[in-house]
Write a protein that holds these residues in place. Sequence first.
Motif, short mmCIF file in Angstrom:
data_model
loop_
_atom_site.label_atom_id
_atom_site.label_comp_id
_atom_site.label_asym_id
_atom_site.label_seq_id
_atom_site.Cartn_x
_atom_site.Cartn_y
_atom_site.Cartn_z
N GLN A 1 -2.04 -1.79 -11.88
CA GLN A 1 -3.31 -1.43 -11.06
C GLN A 1 -3.65 -2.98 -10.73
O GLN A 1 -4.07 -3.29 -9.61
N ARG B 1 7.05 -0.68 -1.62
CA ARG B 1 6.27 -0.09 -2.47
C ARG B 1 7.28 0.32 -3.87
O ARG B 1 6.64 0.52 -4.93
N THR C 1 0.80 -1.33 0.07
CA THR C 1 -0.10 -0.13 -0.17
C THR C 1 0.96 1.04 0.03
O THR C 1 2.10 1.27 0.07
N HIS D 1 -0.83 -4.21 -8.30
CA HIS D 1 -0.78 -3.59 -7.01
C HIS D 1 -2.00 -2.61 -6.79
O HIS D 1 -1.91 -1.43 -6.84
N GLU E 1 -3.32 -1.63 -4.37
CA GLU E 1 -3.58 -0.73 -3.40
C GLU E 1 -2.19 0.30 -3.09
O GLU E 1 -2.05 1.11 -2.22
N ILE E 2 -1.54 0.50 -4.30
CA ILE E 2 -0.42 1.28 -4.54
C ILE E 2 -1.01 2.34 -5.44
O ILE E 2 -1.34 2.21 -6.43
N GLU E 3 -0.99 3.63 -4.78
CA GLU E 3 -1.29 4.93 -5.66
C GLU E 3 -0.36 5.41 -6.27
O GLU E 3 0.43 6.06 -5.36
N LEU E 4 -0.44 5.63 -7.70
CA LEU E 4 0.72 6.23 -8.29
C LEU E 4 0.46 7.71 -8.60
O LEU E 4 -0.52 7.93 -9.08
N GLU E 5 1.40 8.39 -8.43
CA GLU E 5 1.22 9.94 -8.89
C GLU E 5 2.38 10.32 -9.97
O GLU E 5 3.66 10.15 -9.60
N ARG F 1 5.07 8.54 -5.73
CA ARG F 1 5.25 9.74 -6.93
C ARG F 1 6.37 9.58 -7.61
O ARG F 1 7.67 9.44 -7.20
N VAL G 1 1.48 5.57 -1.46
CA VAL G 1 1.54 6.73 -2.67
C VAL G 1 3.09 6.47 -3.04
O VAL G 1 3.93 6.63 -2.30
#
Length: 299
Positions: free
Chosen positions: A115, A275, A91, A118, A120-124, A95, A93
């Motif tokens: 996605q 992550r 999990t 993973h 639950e990993i938020e990519l920015e 960036r 973020v």
Amino acid sequence: MFDWNDIRFFLELCRKGRLTEVAKALKVDHTTVSRRILSLEKQLDAKLFESTTRGYVLTQAGERLLPHAEAMESASATIQDHVGGENRNLTGVVRLGVPEGFGSQFLSKDMPSFQALHPEIELEFVANDRFVSLSKREADLSITLERPRSGRLISKKLTDYSLRLYASRDYLAKHPPIKTVEDLKDHNFISYIDELVPDPQMLYLSEFVASPNVTLKSSSIVFQFQATVAGAGISIMHCFVADEHPDLVCLLPEEIEVNRTFWLNTPEDIHDLARIKAVTQFLTELVDRQKKKLLGVLE
């Protein structure tokens, strides 16, 4: 003992320079930010910032505190990653600072695959061709056109890629034929705005055409691509984009080819976070699978 939570406020003010920006990032009132900074200064018996017209800047005491604060931030992230939530999926973020063309026209197409792997990993994505500051946490990872020469970074070659000269079929139908490099003097080109180009090595055109007739300029490679497709002129484009467009024709591929390298950079202190490693592995495997596409090797 000072309040460790105040270090978060200290680091954010170092990076953003203004109380309002820190308040927005940490989702608090700006008076809270000011109070926490004053509290930290009182507990350490040291003035950490000077207020200037350009925002808050570090004093000598603040400069001495900064590396220790960054080490604390790194240790906190490592503890969370290595100890906390052992049974959870990955999990958090991540960036990524990435060149505009590579991010929008190559990486974006494979985001569903990431996605799925993973969720639950938020990519920015910070789409920017300049070098984002990893030390200021403008990004966790960066992809750059050159290998950084300073900073506590782990850098590795991500992939080579190629660029060639392209024009639309409509443009070619309306203009004189192009059989040699000499013929290019009679044509219109699309390129970067010289004084706004983030890296001199992106001014490819002058390597092959003496005094090209550049009639359209943009700081955006995406704009240049769309204008080329529309028939506004000839431009040097990434093969991984242009070769896939049916209306674009590659011109003089034997004579005009630009070869460059993307570098993947990670701060030493977060390089081993799960992550970060997950994103790094995905990028590495992706470019390896797409190597022919990146190099413009036609099947």
